[in-house]
Scaffold this active site. Structure first.
Site, short mmCIF file in Angstrom:
data_model
loop_
_atom_site.label_atom_id
_atom_site.label_comp_id
_atom_site.label_asym_id
_atom_site.label_seq_id
_atom_site.Cartn_x
_atom_site.Cartn_y
_atom_site.Cartn_z
CE LYS A 119 24.24 -6.77 -57.09
NZ LYS A 119 23.83 -5.77 -56.10
CB CYS A 135 35.74 -14.05 -52.33
SG CYS A 135 34.70 -15.42 -52.78
CG MET A 136 33.88 -17.44 -50.02
SD MET A 136 33.33 -15.98 -49.15
CE MET A 136 33.27 -16.55 -47.49
CG MET A 162 34.83 -9.67 -50.17
SD MET A 162 35.60 -11.29 -50.15
CE MET A 162 34.19 -12.29 -49.85
N GLY A 211 30.20 -14.01 -51.09
CA GLY A 211 30.02 -13.08 -52.20
C GLY A 211 29.46 -13.70 -53.46
CD GLN A 212 32.54 -16.21 -56.65
OE1 GLN A 212 32.39 -16.40 -57.82
NE2 GLN A 212 33.61 -16.61 -56.00
#
Lengths: 771, 229
Positions: A85, A174-175, A360, A397-398
């Site tokens: 990616k 997510c966090m 997650m 995740g980000q």
């Protein structure tokens, strides 16, 4: 062509002729083919746009276009690596459907307008809504992909200027459990260790974390550590389905969804039973507490919960753990008692270093805070924490879930330093912001799920989202998507591409993406990463930071946003650093960040603090104490007695399967960016459902055959994947959520962790039928 | 008795055998080397392993013997090379089916570590320049669909220049970064190498002795001011 190039080419041409005459038998025909040049190609550092690993990349720019990417060998995160990616990321910038101008809804149609006109409308509509319905009727919803300046300006604008706490970000999805886990156990957010732990440990325990696909570069570092230390280094995978990670691991233990809570307790039970507790560490640096039980699942509107914790002693903790013998937990989790003992032995072995990784699987959990606490318990009992090669490590995740949402604090209860509930913290923020302290509201308002429920009900009338796509990512999506479309709602969306969220917008603001503007991210290991603007944004596209400033100024907050356009990122960052100054969270100076591919905070006297709370590495720790968990008043971390609770919706006769949703390697979160990268779309063109081969045989289902998934909330049809890259256990299925044409969140449940307010996307009951 | 007499004779015979064999090998290899060099004018030379070490994990790294490839075998071209990459330096896609998508590497190295002839494709397997990296699927993905999600204005950027020399007759510059591509022979020598960029002298393995990376070359500016003593 520059004169220098011309001279060079001329020299080359004559050289060919000369060489061909001088050196017979050697072909120089190739020289004439070389008409292209890379002389204009320049490489610039930038953190990757995608996940929270924060790989350092080098972006190749030529003639004003980003044309190539390679891993930055100078980055201590990725060491020259990248994943597929990141290595193709620049291609997304050139998708044909980029927003290059603003759009405003007129007579039901989205009409292109100059961006200044759209910004005028956003400001006037926001003001009008406040005048009519009060300041808590407007909301700003951002993202862990917000740069640090975006988030900082958002916080100052909403909390310091307008005076509402209606500021949230998708990192809540997510966090949030990681944050509440850290705060409850240690009193301070974010991992105490760093990625350097990987090369110093000999055991990796992955808690529900398909690292091979989700954090591939870190997983490669784990594999390399194992390759260099054959026989010693072990990778242990705890999972609810077999994945690429499971197959690459030394051992993989499959457990029944939700029973990770019981497994962690069983490990602690065994460690105590086997006398492997680090008694000295425990007595000096740890308290034991319990919290409320039967805490609910947040399924209803206006749900409220506040935990109350009370200290308990070791005997009471041991009595609590008596319910979690390996045999009892085997019955619950499906993991054989001997494997649970094996796990406990790995954690307990005093000669073995252990790093736990999770993301997650542990966080998107209706008991997410507990699940985080329970992993910390293991590390605190054994004293395997805050030391090189030893520690619990919550992955993100980000790219800036940590840097922006957690550190700047773009959540309803947060301020850049501290929380809105504390007067001292409000005063501190107000003083730096230059606003009257009374303007900052002391009451947290809506967390994300509650905010979208409020929009649906009409308590919120104006919502502006930036860098996120909630109308694909909210659980129980149908309710929230319908809410946004109701009369009397005004939805502003800043984005780069059309998404299901821009589809419900009244105003679309074209955003500058990543390297089209200057910015800073903060990754999972407390590393702040700066990137320059490398190319121009298309058309009238504008950074999220500058959009917010433009609207704030139009609403009269010119004094609060005095920054010059050319230097605003530096000015904002330096103002933001004042909130965190000191030994515990000091950030690296702007000029240093421009030189290096990221620097870890606390950055003290030109030095990164790689292991917090350990006197040896952390200058904030009291001298002579060895360890000090200074987030807590008494310097002690907390072991929590947290029980196993069932999930709010488990399979039954009507909906007999578990449904788990998640990511795939090729796509990053919703696929709005990665689907626009040809190589990634062609590798993974659509979402599918992974079905266990036994289930498939029973249903007469073949690979690629259509399957209807139905939950109490919705239904979608997908192609079956049997014996694909993941293999779920019988009576469970897995669906990736990237595909906007197959909305997995029509199925999911909006139950959340009552402490973290983070929804659980990993567990609900589903009916699976062959079409 | 007879064995005692036969011994020296046998020894001489064996010795003679070795000498003959050695001469055959020596001249044979020389002849092949010469033919390889000579053919550079018309086409490239390359190396081929006589045993076609496909699937043999224990086989030595890229072979040094020079010979012609199988007649009629498909030859890799630069055009094909770049058609599998989004830009020069991007990880190539996997152009064939993979049996088990659930592995980070489904035996990729069995073929791609040492290369060799694959009858199925009538071609030689490309060799990875970074066999030490085992998480293949981190960067290399399948292509199961040909379409686009949306149209794109992305066009493949200019390819790196080839054949550049600093002075006439000098060694060619390396037009790409060496990151994860330090094994030159993986792409530049052997029957799997790309035809346009095959080395004319693969037997000289210390490539970086003469060839330097030409990427990002800046003209040298001395910091020393000769007027200052």
């Amino acid at each position: 062509m520059e004169r220098r190039d011309f001279m060079k080419n001329a020299a080359l041409t004559s050289a060919c002729a000369a060489a061909a005459a001088m050196v017979p038998g050697v072909s120089f025909g190739r020289v004439q083919e070389a008409g292209t040049t890379d002389r204009g190609l320049k490489w610039h550092k930038a953190p990757c746009r995608f996940c929270g690993v924060g790989c350092g990349m080098l972006i190749g720019v030529a003639s004003g276009k980003a044309i190539a990417v390679k891993g930055d060998p100078a980055s201590s995160v990725s060491r020259g690596l990248g994943c597929v990616k990141g290595l193709h990321s620049v291609q997304m910038l050139y998708a044909s459907d980029r927003f290059k101008q603003a759009f405003v809804k007129k007579n039901g149609q989205m009409v292109p307008v100059p961006i200044s006109e759209a910004l005028d409308l956003v400001a006037s509509k926001m003001q009008e809504t406040i005048d009519q319905y009060g300041k808590d009727s407007v909301a700003l919803y951002g993202s862990g992909q917000w740069t640090i300046p975006d988030g900082y300006v958002a916080s100052k604008f909403m909390k310091g200027c307008i005076g509402t706490n209606n500021l949230e970000a998708n990192a809540r999805l997510c966090m949030a459990s990681a944050v509440t886990g850290f705060l409850t156990s240690f009193g301070a957010d974010e991992p105490m260790g760093c990625y350097d732990d990987i090369e110093q440990t000999d055991t990796f325990v992955l808690w529900g974390n398909n690292m091979a696909e989700m954090h591939p570069v870190l997983f490669s570092r784990c594999l390399e550590q194992r390759r260099r230390n054959p026989g010693r280094v072990k990778i242990i995978d705890l999972t609810t389905r077999t994945t690429r990670t499971s197959r690459a691991a030394d051992e993989s233990f499959l457990f029944r969804p939700q029973t990770d809570l019981a497994i962690a307790n069983a490990i602690c039970h065994e460690i105590i039973k086997n006398g492997q507790v680090n008694a000295e560490f425990l007595s000096q640096h740890v308290n034991i507490m319990k919290g409320k039980t039967n805490i609910g699942y947040g399924l209803e509107d206006h749900f409220k919960f506040k935990d109350e914790t009370t200290p308990i002693d070791m005997a009471a903790y041991q009595a609590f753990l008596a319910d979690y013998t390996p045999e009892k937990v085997e019955a619950l989790s499906g993991v054989p008692a001997r494997d649970l003992r094996k796990l406990a032995a790995l954690y307990g072995d005093p000669n073995r270093k252990v790093v736990s990784f999770w993301c997650m699987g542990t966080n998107q959990h209706t008991r997410g805070t507990w699940a985080n606490n329970l992993i910390y318990n293991i590390h605190l009992l054994t004293g395997k924490i805050s030391k090189p090669g030893n520690g619990p490590f919550s992955l993100t995740g980000q790219p800036s879930a940590c840097g922006t949402v957690r550190e700047v604090g773009t959540l309803t209860h947060k301020l850049p330093h501290g929380v809105v509930m504390k007067k001292k913290h409000r005063e501190f923020a107000a003083q730096i912001w230059g606003v009257p302290v009374e303007r900052i509201s002391a009451k947290p308002s809506y967390h994300t799920v509650a905010m979208f429920r409020a929009l649906d009900r009409g308590d919120i009338r104006f919502m502006w989202t930036q860098v996120t796509n909630p109308y694909q990512t909210m659980p129980k999506l149908k309710r929230y998507a319908a809410g946004a479309k109701k009369d009397g709602r005004f939805v502003v969306v800043s984005d780069v591409f059309p998404t299901p969220t821009t589809a419900v917008a009244d105003v679309i603001l074209p955003a500058a993406c990543w390297i089209e503007r200057e910015g800073l991210y903060g990754n999972s290991e407390r590393r702040t990463q700066h990137f320059d603007q490398l190319i121009d944004p298309p058309g009238e596209a504008m950074s999220d930071t500058w959009q917010l400033i433009e609207v704030a100024r139009r609403m009269g907050f010119t004094k609060e946003f005095p920054y010059a356009e050319e230097t605003h990122i530096q000015e904002i960052y330096e103002e933001y650093c004042r909130h965190h100054a000191g030994l515990k969270h000091g950030l690296a100076p702007y000029d240093e960040l421009r030189k290096y591919p990221g620097l870890i905070w606390p950055y003290v006297k030109g030095k990164e603090t790689k292991w917090c709370y350990n006197e040896k590495y952390d200058p904030a720790v009291k001298k002579g104490s060895g360890f000090e968990f200074y987030g807590k008043g008494d310097g002690k971390a907390v072991i929590y007695a947290r029980p196993y609770d069932p999930a709010p919706e488990e399979p039954d006769a009507d909906y007999p399967f578990w449904l788990c949703t998640g990511r795939v390697l090729e796509h990053w979160h919703i696929g709005s960016m990665t689907q626009r990268i040809p190589v990634l779309h062609q590798a993974m063109p659509e979402a599918y459902v992974e079905v266990n081969p036994e289930d498939a045989r029973r249903m007469g289902l073949v690979d690629g055959g259509e399957v209807r998934l139905t939950t109490r909330r919705g239904t979608i049809v997908l192609k079956a994947k049997i014996n694909g890259r993941g293999n779920p256990v019988p009576f469970s299925v897995f669906v990736p959520f990237f595909d906007e044409n197959k909305m997995s969140n029509d199925l999911t449940l909006d139950a959340y962790c009552p402490i973290a307010k983070q929804p659980d996307y990993k567990k609900c009951a589903v009916k699976v039928e062959r079409v | 008795m007879s064995t005692k007499q036969a011994s020296p004779l046998t020894g001489v015979l064996i010795l003679a055998g070795f000498v003959v064999l050695g001469m055959v090998v020596f001249f044979g290899v020389r002849a092949r080397l010469q033919s390889g060099t000579a053919s550079a004018e018309h086409g490239p030379s390359w190396m081929e392993h006589p045993l076609e070490p496909r699937m043999k994990k224990t086989a030595p790294p890229p072979p040094r013997t020079v010979s012609t490839p199988r007649p009629g075998a498909k030859v890799r071209t630069l055009q094909e090379f770049y058609s599998r990459r989004a830009y020069a330096g991007a990880p190539p896609i996997i152009p064939h089916a993979v049996e088990n998508d659930g592995l980070i590497s489904d035996g990729c190295l069995n073929c791609h570590q040492e290369g060799g002839y694959v009858p199925e494709y009538n071609a030689y397997t490309p060799i990875t320049p970074h066999p030490e990296m085992g998480n293949c699927r981190q960067c290399h993905v399948l292509q199961v669909s040909a379409g686009l999600f949306v149209e794109t204005e992305w066009t493949q950027p200019d390819l790196p220049p080839r054949g550049r020399q600093a002075i006439p007759g000098g060694p060619l510059e390396i037009p790409h970064s060496l990151q994860f591509r330090e094994n030159c022979l993986a792409c530049h020598a052997g029957p799997q190498a790309i035809i346009e960029i095959r080395s004319s002298h693969p037997e000289r393995t210390n490539c970086l002795q003469c060839h330097v990376v030409g990427d990002n070359m800046q003209s040298f500016k001395s910091q020393i001011d000769p007027r200052v003593k």
